[in-house]
Design a protein around this motif. Structure first.
Motif, mmCIF file in Angstrom:
data_model
loop_
_atom_site.group_PDB
_atom_site.id
_atom_site.type_symbol
_atom_site.label_atom_id
_atom_site.label_comp_id
_atom_site.label_asym_id
_atom_site.label_seq_id
_atom_site.Cartn_x
_atom_site.Cartn_y
_atom_site.Cartn_z
ATOM 1 N N ALA B 131 0.878 -1.327 0.274
ATOM 2 C CA ALA B 131 0.307 -0.260 0.077
ATOM 3 C C ALA B 131 1.242 1.086 -0.030
ATOM 4 O O ALA B 131 0.379 2.226 -0.526
ATOM 5 N N ILE B 135 0.995 4.247 -2.497
ATOM 6 C CA ILE B 135 0.518 5.959 -1.794
ATOM 7 C C ILE B 135 2.077 6.350 -2.942
ATOM 8 O O ILE B 135 2.014 7.461 -3.630
ATOM 9 N N MET B 160 -6.096 -3.397 1.185
ATOM 10 C CA MET B 160 -6.126 -2.828 -0.366
ATOM 11 C C MET B 160 -8.029 -3.393 -0.393
ATOM 12 O O MET B 160 -8.056 -4.202 -0.390
ATOM 13 N N LEU B 209 -6.870 1.663 1.435
ATOM 14 C CA LEU B 209 -7.224 2.196 0.034
ATOM 15 C C LEU B 209 -7.997 0.966 -0.883
ATOM 16 O O LEU B 209 -8.234 0.489 -1.279
ATOM 17 N N LEU B 226 -9.407 5.776 -6.393
ATOM 18 C CA LEU B 226 -9.127 5.080 -6.341
ATOM 19 C C LEU B 226 -8.591 6.426 -4.306
ATOM 20 O O LEU B 226 -7.671 7.488 -4.701
ATOM 21 N N LEU B 228 -7.564 6.918 -0.521
ATOM 22 C CA LEU B 228 -6.603 6.984 0.977
ATOM 23 C C LEU B 228 -7.888 7.370 1.741
ATOM 24 O O LEU B 228 -8.009 8.704 1.790
ATOM 25 N N ILE B 278 -6.193 8.946 -5.130
ATOM 26 C CA ILE B 278 -4.796 9.156 -5.110
ATOM 27 C C ILE B 278 -4.714 9.321 -6.621
ATOM 28 O O ILE B 278 -5.223 8.665 -7.202
#
Lengths: 248, 596
Positions: B131, B135, B160, B209, B226, B228, B278
């Protein structure tokens, strides 16, 4: 305070060794080698003394083949400041003790920490011999070490209990299993250890003769355990214990 | 008993893959064989001391939920802490990022030790690494600066969150959505399921995520973004400040891998679940695939080493367990022989050896490829290697995941009744390993990915590169006349791959994907077996070289015998798979729902 710590390259404790075909020793070709576990405890104790502010410099010393650099690097990754490798093969405890004495004379450490024995030869001699050769006091089989006011208090594991001795520095300490729990070398410290100095020496540099004085006659594996038998009753068992095994 | 054979790892790293050559590259120039060895020592120590001892306990005492909080046994937290403190969590990162810049192939061997010791406790740091890499690659500087230090120091773990209660493999149909706010963040709402590490009491915070669709996004996978989503919103120091609206609905109770929590999570029950986008909107799946590809190689390795552990356990048992006599010996008074002397037990041990050592070699090769890609300065040379890695990824994920559990099943068989009871470790290994063909893309999905996509990508550049790599091995093997039968057999296998590929290519073009992909799993089996046979020939060449050195003869003869087993007992199976594929066998496809 300067601390000298001895590390030995031995066969890894996980390896099941096999006796060489000619019975001259055990077969070490391509088996995993590692730092002797008692030496790991010695390094750990030195590092803890440094973390406490008692020790200022740790010098790791090995006597062994060129590959023993690996074990010195491990000691450096664990926290030793520099290393010395005396390159020599098959040196016996007295030879190692003589070399360590020569290094002690040069380095003048206040404390020398060694493992109580190495798991390959199981001799349990080097520390005691070094103490005798240098005239330093010795605290062997240490389960606790406290340095204060120019002396070191060593708690020793002896038959039937613990004995505490107070030694004037400089002194020799050999480590037992319960002294501490050694750390592992963290990855960043492994990289840092690469930059720490490692001196390569030979026995000749110290004028020490390391010719073996003890001759190994023969090495044999332990006898294979025989299959057991069933006895009919207690009387037969007692009879066998008395007359065959002769234990009662 | 060591967790893995260091001798075998060293053989793969140095005698087969020439890991030393990496030392001449600028990226890895600061390393040496010694730093590799010491790092492996540390990984082994951490695995043995902090992961292995609670492997059985974590299985027996799986995480529990008291209605408010999840509890895990304290040993898991301790193991996680040591994984971080030892530097293993950041081993692959660049020096500048606080890492050790360790080659992937060495780092993979390190991970192998930890998974072999305790797969379920290893999952927490592995997910965190994956993860944080994602990022690092795709998130804004603001998110990176706030969350990466937390994750890399072990204060926050990663997850995830893809799967939903009604949407498993088919991500196009996910229902979780995100609404933009004036403050710049999004509000996420939806339910996720089977989220590993979705809640735990190991770290202060958890960074999820999450795949979700922004309202009004295009339908299907092209509309997935996606986000966070932290469990706790943090202050400027990264300390947990306010609980985010992510709620644990419950824990799922698994067959194996029990130490890792598997969770049902509700995002936005109170309509107040803060999520940060993201990268760009609608690009989420692309980003997630980066994490998944990395995770897929990791899954393969996990399956391989869990398989290996079973092999080692059953080997030890077979050597010590006296039972029965050779069929020719009719004397009941004679001493029973250790079961390893029975030919059928040898068969089961050889199968395990050839599966698991083959799978470990495959996974290390994949990581070796990643190293070659990262150290390759020339774009023209890098492209084919990247294509090869893409092509092999479904095989690296799936082959060990199929044959690792098969090996574990054989280990149980060797132990017999002892293997079936929980006092012996092999049944847990089997249960743990059984997850691997399921997560990170099921076996069937990997098969379709290989046959429907990867094989044809960039005009088949991946396959061409693979053939070049295999040619290099054939050349090496040509030095040793003893290996000639295997080389010949492998060349015939390549012809069969070629013919099969052409045939299924035509089927795909002429009859469409429904028919063309119907037997994809047979294609995956065929390609997997050919790739592993190639790696066995490579190992056999290295073993022949090793034999010349005069030492360690038994180890090298063991390699040669396992190679022989694979070529005699396994590789011939490809003819059958090829027949099914080339004849476009429709037995499965034409079976009717109502006929079952």
């Amino acid at each position: 305070m300067k601390v000298l710590v001895a590390v030995k390259r031995v066969v890894d404790y996980n390896v099941k060794v096999r006796v060489a075909a000619d019975h001259s020793g055990v077969d070490l070709t391509n088996v995993k080698m590692a730092m002797n576990p008692f030496c790991e405890i010695a390094v750990e104790e030195a590092v803890r003394l440094k973390e406490k502010g008692v020790a200022t410099e740790i010098v790791a010393v090995a006597v062994g083949p060129k590959e023993a650099q690996e074990q010195i690097r491990t000691a450096l990754a664990l926290g030793a400041d520099r290393g010395i490798l005396v390159e020599a093969a098959d040196v016996q405890p007295l030879g190692v003790a003589k070399l360590l004495k020569a290094i002690v004379d040069e380095e003048k450490p206040e404390l020398v920490i060694l493992g109580k024995q190495a798991i390959d030869g199981d001799n349990n001699q080097t520390g005691q011999m070094l103490a005798a050769l240098t005239g330093m006091g010795q605290g062997t089989f240490a389960s606790e070490v406290n340095v204060a006011d120019g002396s070191v208090k060593v708690t020793r594991e002896i038959d039937g209990g613990l004995q505490t001795v107070d030694l004037k520095l400089p002194a020799v300490v050999t480590t037992d299993l319960r002294l501490n729990e050694p750390r592992y070398a963290s990855l960043p410290n492994i990289m840092k250890a690469k930059k720490k100095p490692l001196d390569m020496k030979s026995p000749g540099d110290f004028g020490v003769d390391v010719t073996p004085l003890v001759k190994t006659v023969k090495v044999e594996p332990p006898a294979e355990r025989q299959a057991g038998i069933k006895v009919a009753d207690v009387a037969e068992l007692v009879d066998k214990l008395k007359n065959e095994a002769k234990v009662i | 008993m060591p967790l893995l054979s260091r001798q075998d790892l060293d053989f793969c790293l140095y005698e087969m893959l020439d890991t030393d050559s990496l030392l001449h590259t600028p990226r890895y120039g600061d390393h040496s064989r010694e730093t590799f060895n010491q790092t492996l020592n540390t990984a082994e120590q951490v695995a043995e001391k902090y992961f292995a001892p609670h492997n059985h306990l974590a299985d027996e005492k799986e995480p529990w939920f008291d209605g408010e909080q999840v509890h895990t046994i304290p040993e898991v937290k301790e193991a996680f802490r040591h994984y971080v403190n030892s530097g293993l969590l950041t081993a692959r990162l660049e020096f500048d990022a606080g890492g050790m810049q360790l080659p992937h192939v060495v780092a993979a061997a390190c991970s192998g030790y930890v998974t072999a010791a305790n797969a379920s406790s290893a999952a927490y740091p592995f997910l965190t690494m994956a993860a944080s890499n994602l990022i690092h690659h795709f998130a804004s500087d603001e998110l990176k600066n706030l969350y990466l230090p937390l994750m890399r120091s072990g204060r926050a773990a990663g997850t995830m969150a893809l799967t939903e209660p009604d949407t498993g493999s088919s991500l196009a149909d996910i229902k979780t959505y995100a609404t933009p706010t004036e403050q710049g963040h999004y509000l996420v709402k939806g339910n996720k399921m089977y989220i590993s590490g979705g809640d735990q009491d190991i770290t202060d915070n958890i960074v999820h995520l999450v795949l979700a669709k922004i309202k009004g996004a295009p339908a299907g996978v092209k509309g997935i973004s996606l986000f966070l989503v932290p469990k706790w919103l943090v202050d400027d120091n990264g300390d947990p400040a306010q609980r985010n609206d992510v709620q644990l609905a419950g824990l799922l109770h698994k067959m194996g891998y029990r130490g890792t929590t598997s969770t049902v999570l509700n995002f936005g029950e109170q309509d107040n679940c803060v999520g940060y986008l993201i990268g760009e909107p609608h690009q989420g799946l692309k980003y997630m695939f980066m994490m998944m590809n990395e995770a897929r190689v990791g899954v393969g390795l996990g399956a391989a080493v869990i398989g290996y552990r079973g092999y080692a356990e059953s080997l030890e048992y077979a050597r010590q367990r006296p039972q029965g006599r050779h069929p020719s010996n009719k004397d009941p008074a004679s001493k029973p022989i250790p079961i390893i002397e029975h030919a059928d037990v040898k068969r089961m041990l050889l199968a395990q050896k050839s599966y698991t050592e083959g799978a470990i070699a495959l996974c290390l090769y994949a990581n070796h490829l990643i190293d070659r890609i990262e150290t390759c300065a020339d774009e023209d040379q890098r492209k084919p290697l990247q294509e090869l890695l893409d092509l092999l990824t479904p095989i690296v994920k799936s082959w060990p995941s199929e044959f690792g559990p098969k090996a574990n099943s054989l280990a149980i068989q060797i132990l017999g009744g002892a293997g079936y009871i929980r006092e012996y470790p092999v049944e847990q290994l089997y249960r743990d390993n059984r997850l691997n063909p399921i997560h990170e893309g099921t076996h069937g999905i990997q098969a379709m990915d290989l046959l429907g996509r990867k094989l044809w990508q960039s005009n088949g550049l991946g396959l061409q590169t693979l053939l070049r790599e295999i040619q290099a091995t054939l050349q090496q093997a040509a030095e040793f006349p003893d290996l000639a039968p295997y080389s010949e057999q492998l060349q015939e296998a390549l012809l069969l791959v070629n013919a099969t590929t052409q045939s299924v290519g035509e089927q795909l073009q002429q009859q469409g994907p429904d028919i063309g992909l119907a037997n994809a799993s047979a294609f995956l089996s065929l390609s997997g077996h050919v790739v592993v046979a190639w790696l066995w020939l490579w190992q056999a060449s290295a073993a022949m070289k090793g034999l010349k050195s005069g030492t360690n003869a038994e180890f090298y003869r063991g390699k040669l015998h396992a190679c022989r087993f694979f070529f005699r007992w396994e590789l011939p199976k490809i003819q059958h798979w090829s027949n099914l594929l080339q004849s476009a066998d429709d037995t499965c496809r034409t079976m009717h729902n109502d006929y079952f």
